[in-house]
Write an enzyme that holds these catalytic residues in place. Structure first.
Site, PDB file in Angstrom:
ATOM      1  CB  CYS A  37      -7.338   5.029  -3.659  1.00  0.00           C
ATOM      2  SG  CYS A  37      -8.561   5.809  -2.604  1.00  0.00           S
TER       3      CYS A  37
ATOM      4  CB  CYS B 159      -4.139  11.146   1.147  1.00  0.00           C
ATOM      5  SG  CYS B 159      -4.705   9.440   1.075  1.00  0.00           S
TER       6      CYS B 159
END
Lengths: 359, 366
Positions: free
Chosen positions: B100, B197
């Site tokens: 990410c 997440c």
């Protein structure tokens, strides 16, 4: 120097609407009360109703006040759609799409206008139907062939509901001549305070309420009327003269000519204030943010409560997939200053130059 | 200077935005919408935006800075979630936070920030960017408990030049929370984010099963000689060195030694034999000029681990880094290997499979 260019999201408040709303706020009475204060409030309510009716050529008794365009659309679709197949234009607003549930979408042509041939075939079989069609599109400003669609509906015995939210005040809308059962309008898109809208009914039509409540609005919409917003709506409807909106077309044309970029629906009749213009190679998101930082308030795609810039389903429905992520909407407000085009073009040129430098 | 701040809605990046705004910078807040929160928590009709996005917006509002929510769902799905599942399907233990940072944050946000005329991109990472003689260097944060330099190993030198990590010198998290309170930010007492997440439920296996069903299928547990010792319930439940969840009778001190994706096998071996003397590392990102000769450094082979002394050798031709720890280490393919010189990050890459999964035993004699 900031420039507000997002009128299709909401119009700046008109001074007439502001004055009417403030005056209504000071009235103590409930329009349903019997006493003098109630009658005074009722008088304001009915005056607003008459002004809305006058703007769209309707009868005052056929105007039902709601909380806004979403509720007006939902009310019409819930009542007229009962026991009928619901058809929607492929580029309808979510207020209609979601109220219509799993409706059949009638495609649009490349210029954004409803495909009348497809409508005709869709209505040719399948029993009683309701067509929900926007008069003008929120993203592109493209004006649908409403009269032709109404004629096709009539031929097949189908009902027609119009979403007039974006068209109201920006083009002449003579409701009785449109051949529809109902038409939704929204106060704040006319320059009224947010929080009121109306559903116009064909004479003689009565609709079941979404909210029965205390039987207000002749039993068609329960709940004490939001008088300040409604008074503002009445005043805005009176002030929103389509003839005055025509001046915006000159500004819009100057912007489009200055940009020299692809415009969605350029070949179709459009609202005078709306331009959906793509900058190939630049994401709509980047453009909206860059222009915002330069003081230019434009938008792109569908709004979401998170605030993210989503791809435009309207442009995808028009077959403009490649532009869907690269187009922004410039929508001129009723009070756009005369130097709008020059200022916007300067900001746009600056953004374009920086994007080109970054490659 | 005009600075974009990547605001997650947590206390760290909120403080970054607050401090930079206080210093008089022209701060632009950007919050990435990475996945459909409503779908991730499996609540029907829930908004696609999680609470964090609303928190970020509230903070920006409080600070009086412009704030934008950026829809990166499809990019995140491809570059991070898809890679996460693929990695498991290859028998690896993925590290999605690095992917990410590498893609959505430091490629895409840096590009957007440049497009918007920003001079820098600031994040709430606990790491330090130090101006060295040869350009910007990445260093560990002042607070060793919070240091996130490991997760930033894939940040290129060019991206590092544009990045700012204002929290790198904070003595500890309590100090950051005090700053948040001083700045009047409602997130001052907000709990730290946990886990990955996009899997708020913590059930990675379910997600992998959905995206790469073959990686979630049951298979054999074998020893290094290929003898079948039992059955497992999907490779994504295991990582190298793991002892739990094998369900072997008597639990004979066996641990996962390797994941053989091709045959959907978990290979187990005695605990003492799991550490390896040599770790191949690929997709190496250099934050210094790569040395031609073998060199000494300290290395982390997973996020939560004390760096240990190693000798490393770079083969520029193959793009492989061979890391030889002084003492053998447990290393899981897919995890990051990050080399340090003291506090400075020298380079980092992804660990590749070390051992040939199994000596393919002949069909065991009855």
């Amino acid at each position: 120097m900031n420039l507000y260019l997002d009128a299709n999201a909401t119009e700046p408040l008109r001074p007439e609407a502001r004055a009417a709303a403030i005056a209504a706020m000071d009235l103590p009475g409930n329009p349903s009360s019997v006493h003098a204060d109630g009658r005074a409030a009722r008088r304001v309510l009915e005056e607003a109703r008459a002004r809305v009716a006058a703007r769209f050529g309707a009868q005052a008794r056929d105007v039902v006040f709601t909380s806004g365009g979403t509720e007006a659309n939902a009310m019409a679709i819930a009542a007229l759609g009962r026991g009928r197949r619901v058809l929607v234009g492929a580029t309808e607003h979510p207020a209609v799409m979601r109220a219509a549930g799993d409706a059949t979408a009638i495609p649009v042509l490349g210029d954004g206008r409803l495909d009348l041939g497809a409508l005709d075939s869709a209505l040719a079989s399948g029993g009683p139907a309701l067509l929900c069609l926007m008069v003008a599109n929120n993203e592109t400003g493209v004006i649908h062939p409403v009269a032709e669609a109404a004629a096709i509906c009539w031929r097949h015995g189908a009902l027609l509901h119009l979403d007039g939210v974006q068209a109201a005040g920006r083009m002449v809308l003579d409701f009785p001549a449109l051949g529809a059962e109902t038409m939704a309008i929204s106060g704040h898109k006319l320059g009224a305070p947010k929080g009121a809208g109306a559903l116009l009914l064909r004479p003689g039509l009565d609709l079941a309420p979404l909210l029965a409540g205390g039987g207000q609005e002749r039993g068609r919409r329960g709940g004490t009327e939001a008088l300040p917003a409604i008074a503002g709506l009445g005043a805005a409807a009176a002030a929103a003269d389509p003839a005055a909106a025509a001046r915006l077309a000159f500004l819009r044309d100057a912007i489009e000519a200055g940009l020299g970029l692809p415009v969605a629906g350029a070949g179709a009749p459009r609202l005078p204030n709306t331009s959906c213009v793509a900058l190939p190679g630049a994401s709509a998101e980047t453009q909206v943010i860059a222009l915002d930082l330069a003081g230019m308030r434009v938008s792109a795609g569908a709004a979401c409560s998170s605030g993210k810039v989503a791809r435009s389903p309207v442009l995808e429905a028009m077959g403009l997939e490649e532009l869907a992520g690269e187009a922004i909407r410039i929508s001129l407000p009723w009070n756009a200053p005369e130097d709008t085009a020059a200022r916007f073009l300067a900001a746009h040129a600056e953004m374009r130059a920086r994007l080109a430098r970054q490659g | 200077m005009r600075i974009m701040v990547a605001m997650s809605g947590g206390v760290d990046s909120s403080v970054v935005a607050g401090l930079l705004a206080e210093q008089g910078h022209d701060v632009i807040g950007a919050t990435l919408q990475l996945y459909d929160h409503g779908a991730a928590v499996q609540k029907k009709g829930a908004c696609c935006a999680g609470q964090d996005i609303h928190d970020a917006r509230d903070v920006a509002d409080r600070l009086g800075i412009p704030h934008y929510v950026l829809d990166r769902e499809s990019r995140f799905r491809d570059a991070v979630i898809g890679d996460f599942a693929d990695s498991y399907a290859r028998g690896e233990t993925p590290i999605p936070c690095v992917r990410c940072n590498q893609t959505v944050k430091f490629q895409d946000l840096v590009a957007l920030a440049r497009d918007l005329g920003c001079d820098a991109l600031a994040t709430g990472h606990y790491a330090r960017r130090v101006e060295g003689p040869g350009g910007p260097e990445l260093h560990r944060a002042a607070d060793p408990a919070r240091d996130q330099s490991y997760f930033l190993f894939a940040t290129t030198r060019e991206q590092l030049g544009f990045a700012r990590f204002p929290l790198g010198d904070m003595p500890d998290k309590a100090a950051v929370r005090r700053e948040a309170a001083r700045l009047g930010l409602a997130v001052a007492e907000k709990a730290d984010s946990q886990d990955i997440c996009f899997v708020p439920t913590g059930r990675y296996h379910d997600l992998v099963a959905k995206l790469r069903p073959e990686a979630a299928q049951a298979g054999e547990i074998v020893d290094t000689a290929g003898r079948v010792l039992g059955q497992h319930q999907g490779m994504a439940r295991y990582t190298v060195g793991q002892a739990r969840g094998l369900g072997l009778p008597g639990d004979a001190g066996l641990r996962v030694a390797a994941l053989d994706a091709g045959r959907r096998r978990i290979v187990v071996a005695p605990a003492a034999s799991i550490p390896v003397a040599e770790v191949p590392v690929a997709e190496v990102n250099w934050l210094m000029d790569p040395p031609a000769a073998p060199f000494r450094a300290e290395a982390k082979f997973r996020a939560r681990e004390v760096p240990q002394p190693v000798t490393a050798e770079w083969d520029a031709a193959s793009g492989r880094l061979l890391v030889r720890p002084d003492t053998p280490v447990i290393s899981a393919p897919g995890q990051g290997c990050v080399l340090y010189d003291g506090d400075r990050v020298l380079c980092g890459g992804f660990i590749r499979a070390t051992r040939a999964p199994v000596v393919d035993a002949e069909a065991p004699a009855a």
